[in-house]
Enzyme design. Structure first.
Site: not given
Length: 432
Positions: A64, A345
């Site tokens: 990612r 996150d």
């Protein structure tokens, strides 16, 4: 951790250079470990002498890259910073694509933060150019798009179309999606979401978006991936651990029955539970594309923003605590942090500061005891929660040097009159 992820029994492992990564220059070159793992040259021995090695059969790697809003300040072209996402993509592809193909895999990517089909078109143009540049057949690169913004929900089929030769479907990116909804409707006086713990995948706007994603993907013969539960195993507390595992099972059972073809977990120890629930529905099939979701999904469902309550002092303090803790860790170089038995996150930190900002601004930002959330209420709480965070971090034997700055940034991002678009932008500038 990387070796455990590869060996976990999952079909795929995603190395994340975006929301769960703190982009210090040295961590940018975790690509070195990625290269070694792809070539099976990766091993590790800890301080107790325990050795970690890759199994013969490992999870398929996906990368990612960063979203379009993030730059790489250490690399300039014509005096301007390059796009962080293009940099991440290009370095990984250049060093690994042919090796991955030779080993029976390929260059596979997860694309975050898109808001329109035009951004998907730009990625597709980059893929075409990159494949020509290094001599790969067109269509070799495959990419899954995270539908994690409210605007992208309105263009899911268009996004699939733009990436049609390189698409591996769509993913329901639930945490950034909540953040996106708050960001886009932040000044709408009729919009105010309840505290984060109340915003589950069962609430109306999240349910409508998830089912619409499966419908769009299966209509076009594309994979639909469920979102990631933030729950993680809890050591030394069997009761709490069982509750967390039950939450994971519930999440994956719902996704599989809704028609999703797979889903994510935040910890290697949860792979078996997730796999079990999908196998119950899919059997030995790789997907359930034949399952077409019935119903009409559109703005009426996607904008049905409920619930508005509860908003509690505990929920407000939790947002502040999580925000400071995460920001402090991010500044210190760690972008994926277990806090209060959840894996946090940047997306969950964005929810935390965005909710505080909105509750201050919105006339509906009222605690369940009747008090209005205000700057005067929040600012002393920031100081109090900072003390708690530093005590907790110190007890873990970690340095607390970055947390005072984290509290200052959290204050600025939560209590400023004009809402800052992304938390990570000022954070990145504050980072050495």
């Amino acid at each position: 951790m990387i070796i455990n992820a590869y060996n976990s029994g999952a079909d795929s492992y995603m190395t994340d250079f975006e929301d769960s990564n703190s982009p210090k220059w040295e961590t940018r070159f975790r690509v070195k470990s990625t290269c070694k793992a792809i070539r099976r040259e990766f091993s590790f021995k800890n301080e107790n002498g325990k050795e970690y090695k890759l199994n013969d059969q490992i999870a398929t790697l996906q990368i990612r890259p960063r979203g379009w809003h993030l730059d790489e300040k250490h690399v300039l072209v014509d005096g301007q910073r390059v796009s962080g996402g293009i940099f991440d993509f290009a370095v990984v592809l250049f060093h690994n694509a042919k090796e991955q193909i030779a080993r029976g895999a390929g260059p596979f990517f997860y694309l975050p933060k898109m808001e329109s089909h035009l951004e998907a078109r730009l990625w597709n143009d980059i893929f075409v150019m990159a494949q020509d540049h290094i001599g790969l057949p067109q269509g070799t690169i495959k990419a899954t798009v995270l539908i994690e913004t409210i605007l992208a929900t309105f263009e899911m089929e268009e996004i699939l179309y733009e990436l049609r030769n390189h698409s591996s479907g769509l993913n329901a990116g639930r945490w950034d999606y909540i953040f996106s909804c708050i960001k886009k409707f932040k000044k709408n006086k009729n919009f105010c979401l309840a505290q984060r713990s109340a915003i589950t995948m069962e609430v109306p706007f999240m349910r409508g978006y998830a089912l619409a994603l499966v419908q769009a993907c299966h209509k076009r013969g594309a994979p639909a991936m469920g979102g990631m539960s933030a729950l993680i195993p809890i050591k030394n507390d069997p009761v709490a651990n069982e509750k967390a595992l039950a939450g994971i099972r519930h999440d994956k059972t719902r996704d599989a029955k809704d028609g999703f073809d797979g889903g994510w977990v935040a910890h290697p120890g949860l792979v078996a539970i997730a796999h079990e629930e999908f196998v119950k529905v899919l059997g030995d099939k790789p997907n359930q594309w034949e399952k077409q979701v019935e119903g009409n999904f559109g703005p009426a469902q996607w904008l049905d923003f409920q619930p508005e309550q509860p908003i509690t002092e505990a929920g407000l303090r939790n947002n502040i605590n999580v925000g400071i803790h995460y920001l402090g860790s991010w500044l210190a170089g760690n972008g994926c942090v277990p806090i209060h038995n959840l894996m946090e996150d940047a997306a969950t930190a964005e929810i935390s500061r965005s909710q505080v900002w909105q509750w201050v601004v919105s006339p509906k930002g009222i605690l369940d005891d009747g008090r209005k959330v205000t700057v005067e209420m929040v600012r002393p709480m920031i100081a109090e929660e900072l003390t708690k965070v530093k005590a907790f971090v110190a007890a873990q034997g970690e340095d607390t040097a970055s947390y005072d700055q984290a509290a200052i940034i959290f204050d600025e991002m939560s209590l400023t009159p004009e809402y800052p678009e992304f938390l990570t932008l000022p954070l990145y500038e504050a980072m050495a």
